[in-house]
Design an enzyme around this catalytic site. Sequence first.
Site, PDB file in Angstrom:
ATOM      1  N   ARG A  29       0.850  -1.197   0.000  1.00  0.00           N
ATOM      2  CA  ARG A  29       0.000   0.000   0.000  1.00  0.00           C
ATOM      3  C   ARG A  29       0.883   1.244   0.000  1.00  0.00           C
ATOM      4  NH1 ARG A  29      -1.643   1.499   4.665  1.00  0.00           N
ATOM      5  NH2 ARG A  29      -2.412  -0.564   5.276  1.00  0.00           N
ATOM      6  N   ASP A  62      -6.900  20.023 -13.075  1.00  0.00           N
ATOM      7  CA  ASP A  62      -7.220  18.701 -13.614  1.00  0.00           C
ATOM      8  C   ASP A  62      -6.790  18.734 -15.080  1.00  0.00           C
ATOM      9  OD1 ASP A  62      -8.418  16.525 -14.883  1.00  0.00           O
ATOM     10  OD2 ASP A  62     -10.190  16.550 -13.576  1.00  0.00           O
ATOM     11  N   LYS A  79      -7.796   8.121 -19.069  1.00  0.00           N
ATOM     12  CA  LYS A  79      -8.057   8.749 -20.357  1.00  0.00           C
ATOM     13  C   LYS A  79      -6.787   8.768 -21.218  1.00  0.00           C
ATOM     14  CE  LYS A  79     -11.880   9.232 -18.091  1.00  0.00           C
ATOM     15  NZ  LYS A  79     -12.235  10.406 -17.330  1.00  0.00           N
ATOM     16  N   TYR A  98     -15.980  18.157 -14.897  1.00  0.00           N
ATOM     17  CA  TYR A  98     -16.306  16.739 -14.887  1.00  0.00           C
ATOM     18  C   TYR A  98     -17.406  16.469 -13.850  1.00  0.00           C
ATOM     19  CZ  TYR A  98     -15.752  11.726 -14.392  1.00  0.00           C
ATOM     20  OH  TYR A  98     -15.995  10.394 -14.339  1.00  0.00           O
TER      21      TYR A  98
HETATM   22  C1  LIG Z   1     -12.742  10.729 -16.048  1.00  0.00           C
HETATM   23  C2  LIG Z   1     -12.385  12.012 -15.426  1.00  0.00           C
HETATM   24  C3  LIG Z   1     -12.157  12.114 -14.053  1.00  0.00           C
HETATM   25  C4  LIG Z   1     -12.338  10.937 -13.109  1.00  0.00           C
HETATM   26  O1  LIG Z   1     -11.399   9.945 -13.313  1.00  0.00           O
HETATM   27  P1  LIG Z   1     -11.655   8.371 -13.048  1.00  0.00           P
HETATM   28  O2  LIG Z   1     -10.376   7.765 -13.496  1.00  0.00           O
HETATM   29  O3  LIG Z   1     -12.843   7.982 -13.877  1.00  0.00           O
HETATM   30  O4  LIG Z   1     -11.927   8.209 -11.599  1.00  0.00           O
HETATM   31  C5  LIG Z   1     -11.767  13.344 -13.543  1.00  0.00           C
HETATM   32  N1  LIG Z   1     -11.635  14.420 -14.342  1.00  0.00           N
HETATM   33  C6  LIG Z   1     -11.855  14.371 -15.664  1.00  0.00           C
HETATM   34  C7  LIG Z   1     -11.684  15.592 -16.493  1.00  0.00           C
HETATM   35  C8  LIG Z   1     -12.244  13.175 -16.251  1.00  0.00           C
HETATM   36  O5  LIG Z   1     -12.479  13.130 -17.564  1.00  0.00           O
END
Ligand SMILES: *Cc1c(COP(=O)(O)O)cnc(C)c1O
Length: 379
Positions: free
Chosen positions: A46, A170, A195, A98
């Site tokens: 962990r 982000d 992504k 998001y």
């Molecule tokens: C998908 C996404 C998230 C969340 O990420 P996960 O890997 O699905 O938990 C956060 N911010 C953006 C811009 C996203 O496209």
Amino acid sequence: MKFATKAIHAGQEPDPATGAIMTPIYQTSTYVQSSPGKHKGYEYARTQNPTRDALQKCIAALENGKHGLCFASGMAATDSVAKLFKPGDEIICTNDLYGGTYRIFTKVYQSYGLKFHFTDLTKIEEVRKLITDKTRMIWIETPTNPMMRVIDIQAISALKKGKNILVAVDNTFASPYIQQPLDLGADIVVHSATKYLGGHSDVVHGAIVVNDDELLERLAFQQNSCGGVPGPQDCFLVLRGLKTLHIRMERHSENGEKIARYLKNHSKVDKVFWPGFEDHPDHMTAKKQMKVYGGMLSFTMKDDSIKEAYKVLEKFKVFSLAESLGGVESLVGHPASMTHASIPREERLKSGLKDSLIRVSVGIEDAEDLIADMEQALG
Ligand SMILES: *Cc1c(COP(=O)(O)O)cnc(C)c1O
């Protein structure tokens, strides 16, 4: 080292035990100690794992940052950032973001006493007015999701001067190939590596990159205490994805431009949102902070009904109707009923998210096939 070289080599040495050129998947929960407390830097998985370490170093290098920290998902990374704050602290946040981030802020952390202000971060003077002595973070998502506005990271970061405020970005939509927020003055970069970083729609994963040693320590403490860590196989998949990030992002952007220009001239399409257009309201900011304009775009139709949007969405053959983005395959989505359904309709309309809006994650297939598919779906 330059970007492409870092994408392939940063954090990754051939395995010292065998010479394996690819970082092994260290599928282990614990590590042997020769005497209590005497070990090789790894105690329990962990806390540390060598596959995760390699990935953390690589992502940090790509973001021009000092420290990387990987998580079980993008939301686990966001969760860790939110836990830096205390009841009464205020956070200013992009209003077009998001859906899952909106949900965790309003439905989870609001009830722990954090206060969120959702606002249009392209209006710098409005943001300045929202800052109080309780403001502790400004949360930026750029390009925004799904309206594709572009927020000036440098201008927002300048607002925290002399104040105890962190700026978090982000960077999921752009990836570090397109923009590097730490270089523009941000303190924290957050990724859904699910992504573009992973890039192949085969893993859920998250990451944080920071420069500050103390901030890393606080985040790593949260992570080790709360446990949202990724498994080594998932780290391996993201590490493999990163090796082609630079060439994928170039092609995503080239295809994105072709689809955006095609849609702009289509008689049934009303508006196309893509930051590369010269008449995009934030094009100058995009030009300043983005290397290329990416493969994310959205559009509305002249017939602005949910029915028309569904009709088009059901007809795609090469594009797939699905949540998510950033993979090699092209996806379409309907934010109002999918990714952004957790945001109330009035809030959605305030940021321009109409019922007919379709979001497109342009993949790296042949652009001609993608345009032909758009043609038949809209036709
Ligand atoms: C998908 C996404 C998230 C969340 O990420 P996960 O890997 O699905 O938990 C956060 N911010 C953006 C811009 C996203 O496209």
